[in-house]
Design a protein around this motif. Sequence first.
Motif, PDB file in Angstrom:
ATOM      1  N   ARG A 226    -106.820 -64.539 -18.063  1.00 20.22           N
ATOM      2  CA  ARG A 226    -106.347 -65.599 -17.174  1.00 20.22           C
ATOM      3  C   ARG A 226    -106.567 -66.981 -17.801  1.00 20.22           C
ATOM      4  O   ARG A 226    -107.375 -67.777 -17.303  1.00 20.22           O
ATOM      5  CB  ARG A 226    -107.059 -65.519 -15.818  1.00 20.22           C
ATOM      6  CG  ARG A 226    -107.039 -64.137 -15.168  1.00 20.22           C
ATOM      7  CD  ARG A 226    -107.554 -64.175 -13.735  1.00 20.22           C
ATOM      8  NE  ARG A 226    -108.864 -64.785 -13.596  1.00 20.22           N
ATOM      9  CZ  ARG A 226    -110.023 -64.147 -13.721  1.00 20.22           C
ATOM     10  NH1 ARG A 226    -110.040 -62.855 -14.030  1.00 20.22           N
ATOM     11  NH2 ARG A 226    -111.168 -64.783 -13.553  1.00 20.22           N
ATOM     12  N   PRO A 227    -105.868 -67.306 -18.894  1.00 21.91           N
ATOM     13  CA  PRO A 227    -106.066 -68.635 -19.487  1.00 21.91           C
ATOM     14  C   PRO A 227    -105.595 -69.744 -18.562  1.00 21.91           C
ATOM     15  O   PRO A 227    -104.533 -69.656 -17.946  1.00 21.91           O
ATOM     16  CB  PRO A 227    -105.216 -68.571 -20.765  1.00 21.91           C
ATOM     17  CG  PRO A 227    -104.199 -67.504 -20.503  1.00 21.91           C
ATOM     18  CD  PRO A 227    -104.883 -66.504 -19.631  1.00 21.91           C
ATOM     19  N   GLY A 228    -106.424 -70.793 -18.469  1.00 22.26           N
ATOM     20  CA  GLY A 228    -106.095 -71.948 -17.648  1.00 22.26           C
ATOM     21  C   GLY A 228    -106.201 -73.220 -18.466  1.00 22.26           C
ATOM     22  O   GLY A 228    -105.244 -73.661 -19.080  1.00 22.26           O
ATOM     23  N   ILE A 229    -107.396 -73.807 -18.536  1.00 15.63           N
ATOM     24  CA  ILE A 229    -107.569 -75.107 -19.190  1.00 15.63           C
ATOM     25  C   ILE A 229    -107.082 -75.100 -20.631  1.00 15.63           C
ATOM     26  O   ILE A 229    -106.533 -76.103 -21.115  1.00 15.63           O
ATOM     27  CB  ILE A 229    -109.053 -75.562 -19.113  1.00 15.63           C
ATOM     28  CG1 ILE A 229    -109.218 -77.003 -19.599  1.00 15.63           C
ATOM     29  CG2 ILE A 229    -109.958 -74.620 -19.890  1.00 15.63           C
ATOM     30  CD1 ILE A 229    -108.501 -78.033 -18.759  1.00 15.63           C
ATOM     31  N   ALA A 230    -107.244 -73.989 -21.340  1.00 13.23           N
ATOM     32  CA  ALA A 230    -106.803 -73.927 -22.735  1.00 13.23           C
ATOM     33  C   ALA A 230    -105.301 -74.120 -22.869  1.00 13.23           C
ATOM     34  O   ALA A 230    -104.820 -74.674 -23.867  1.00 13.23           O
ATOM     35  CB  ALA A 230    -107.228 -72.596 -23.370  1.00 13.23           C
ATOM     36  N   LEU A 231    -104.533 -73.677 -21.881  1.00 15.84           N
ATOM     37  CA  LEU A 231    -103.084 -73.854 -21.941  1.00 15.84           C
ATOM     38  C   LEU A 231    -102.711 -75.321 -21.989  1.00 15.84           C
ATOM     39  O   LEU A 231    -101.720 -75.707 -22.622  1.00 15.84           O
ATOM     40  CB  LEU A 231    -102.414 -73.213 -20.723  1.00 15.84           C
ATOM     41  CG  LEU A 231    -102.630 -71.718 -20.499  1.00 15.84           C
ATOM     42  CD1 LEU A 231    -101.809 -71.264 -19.293  1.00 15.84           C
ATOM     43  CD2 LEU A 231    -102.277 -70.917 -21.732  1.00 15.84           C
ATOM     44  N   TYR A 232    -103.510 -76.151 -21.329  1.00 12.65           N
ATOM     45  CA  TYR A 232    -103.186 -77.566 -21.174  1.00 12.65           C
ATOM     46  C   TYR A 232    -103.897 -78.434 -22.214  1.00 12.65           C
ATOM     47  O   TYR A 232    -103.903 -79.657 -22.099  1.00 12.65           O
ATOM     48  CB  TYR A 232    -103.515 -78.003 -19.753  1.00 12.65           C
ATOM     49  CG  TYR A 232    -102.864 -77.081 -18.750  1.00 12.65           C
ATOM     50  CD1 TYR A 232    -101.510 -77.176 -18.465  1.00 12.65           C
ATOM     51  CD2 TYR A 232    -103.586 -76.050 -18.145  1.00 12.65           C
ATOM     52  CE1 TYR A 232    -100.893 -76.293 -17.588  1.00 12.65           C
ATOM     53  CE2 TYR A 232    -102.976 -75.164 -17.262  1.00 12.65           C
ATOM     54  CZ  TYR A 232    -101.628 -75.290 -16.995  1.00 12.65           C
ATOM     55  OH  TYR A 232    -101.016 -74.398 -16.131  1.00 12.65           O
ATOM     56  N   GLY A 233    -104.475 -77.777 -23.227  1.00 13.53           N
ATOM     57  CA  GLY A 233    -105.063 -78.501 -24.344  1.00 13.53           C
ATOM     58  C   GLY A 233    -106.517 -78.856 -24.189  1.00 13.53           C
ATOM     59  O   GLY A 233    -107.083 -79.530 -25.058  1.00 13.53           O
ATOM     60  N   GLY A 234    -107.160 -78.418 -23.111  1.00 11.81           N
ATOM     61  CA  GLY A 234    -108.556 -78.771 -22.876  1.00 11.81           C
ATOM     62  C   GLY A 234    -109.528 -77.849 -23.588  1.00 11.81           C
ATOM     63  O   GLY A 234    -109.175 -76.739 -23.999  1.00 11.81           O
ATOM     64  N   GLU A 235    -110.752 -78.311 -23.731  1.00 10.56           N
ATOM     65  CA  GLU A 235    -111.818 -77.511 -24.338  1.00 10.56           C
ATOM     66  C   GLU A 235    -112.270 -76.441 -23.347  1.00 10.56           C
ATOM     67  O   GLU A 235    -112.548 -76.731 -22.193  1.00 10.56           O
ATOM     68  CB  GLU A 235    -113.012 -78.388 -24.707  1.00 10.56           C
ATOM     69  CG  GLU A 235    -112.718 -79.405 -25.796  1.00 10.56           C
ATOM     70  CD  GLU A 235    -113.916 -80.297 -26.091  1.00 10.56           C
ATOM     71  OE1 GLU A 235    -115.009 -80.032 -25.530  1.00 10.56           O
ATOM     72  OE2 GLU A 235    -113.762 -81.262 -26.862  1.00 10.56           O
ATOM     73  N   ALA A 236    -112.357 -75.209 -23.838  1.00  8.62           N
ATOM     74  CA  ALA A 236    -112.792 -74.112 -22.985  1.00  8.62           C
ATOM     75  C   ALA A 236    -114.224 -73.695 -23.259  1.00  8.62           C
ATOM     76  O   ALA A 236    -114.890 -73.135 -22.394  1.00  8.62           O
ATOM     77  CB  ALA A 236    -111.870 -72.903 -23.167  1.00  8.62           C
TER      78      ALA A 236
END
Length: 387
Positions: A226-236
């Motif tokens: 369930r990728p979330g923040i990584a899709l939008y370029g943020g640090e995971a």
Amino acid sequence: MTDFPIPFEDDDLFASAGLRLTVDLTALTENWRDMARRSGAARASAVVKADAYGMGIEDAGEALYMAGARDFFVATVDEGVTLRLYAPEARIFVLSGIWPGTERRFFENDLVPVISSDEQLAFWMAVLADYGDYPCALHVDTGFNRLGLGMNDAIALADDVSRPASFAPVLVMSHLACGDDPAHTMNKRQLESFRRVSAAYEGIDASLAASAGIFLGEDYHFDLTRPGIALYGGEAVNDLANPMRPVATAEARIIQVRTVQAGETVGYGRALQLRRESRLAIASAGYADGYMRSQSSGGVPLRQAVPQGGQGFIAGQKVPIAGRITMDLTIFDITDLPENAVRAGDYVELFGKNVPVDDVARAAGTIGYEILTSMGLRHERRYVAEE
């Protein structure tokens, strides 16, 4: 009134906007493909809650769907209804679950409720008695202590021969509390707990890993990630170089450039006293636009712990915030830029390719998630994509 004619032309809203947000849909879809590769044998879904982390669920959702995403997660039924228009054949899970009065919207829009509590489970069983077979997902708490059915209850439910035949979960899921810290012992504890749960629901898709969990490796991937923040370029993941492409670039117009003498003060509370003659650029962004006051250069409690405030980027260089950020305005110190490098009407980058959103977040004492999802309604959005 003026005594001269004003030519009226079709407005270019983006070019004239005081605040603008450029969303790189190519970077978004490449980030999804990257996370899909990192997910190995598991399928990668796309988390598009909170208006796709501020990017716009319509455009972001459609781009991800066209890139191949077929499983999506939203927070609310309203988000699911909107997304359905742009992802017609996708499986859309609603994380907040189903509540009395929302049944029709779930069924009419083919949305899958995530059942997270005993109360929701009891209501869902009653719904199935009236409406018949319909898929759901089960959220099980493996130690986070936020949402989720208790582990023992969830495992007992899997073996309950008296449960209605129409009760047919298509997914069992949980969420990591410390996935952004790979060395934390909590990750392995939750993994072992979730293995017990997924074994009880053999043959049903299992999902544990969000963005950070994907980086923990294949043991955490199960059937669906369930990728979330990584899709939008943020640090995971903490203390790991961010491999994701930046997606959002936020800019604000410079309304005025002024010269201020050494010894004078700047902004509310006289939070900054200038040590030299300075040139200041006043930009049309403030905390009403999600540009958080806590990253001010002075006059806020956070500066006692983290000395440096936030920065913008203009004329090829980073420039510091001067004084306190206010509701609609932020002042940047452009003294070190060449004379006339910045003029009224130019744009300063608040975050994007030159100022990572997570650097802005650190200066504000928060995380990139909050910066992205806190942008107000005044940003004019433009979507770009490579042919």
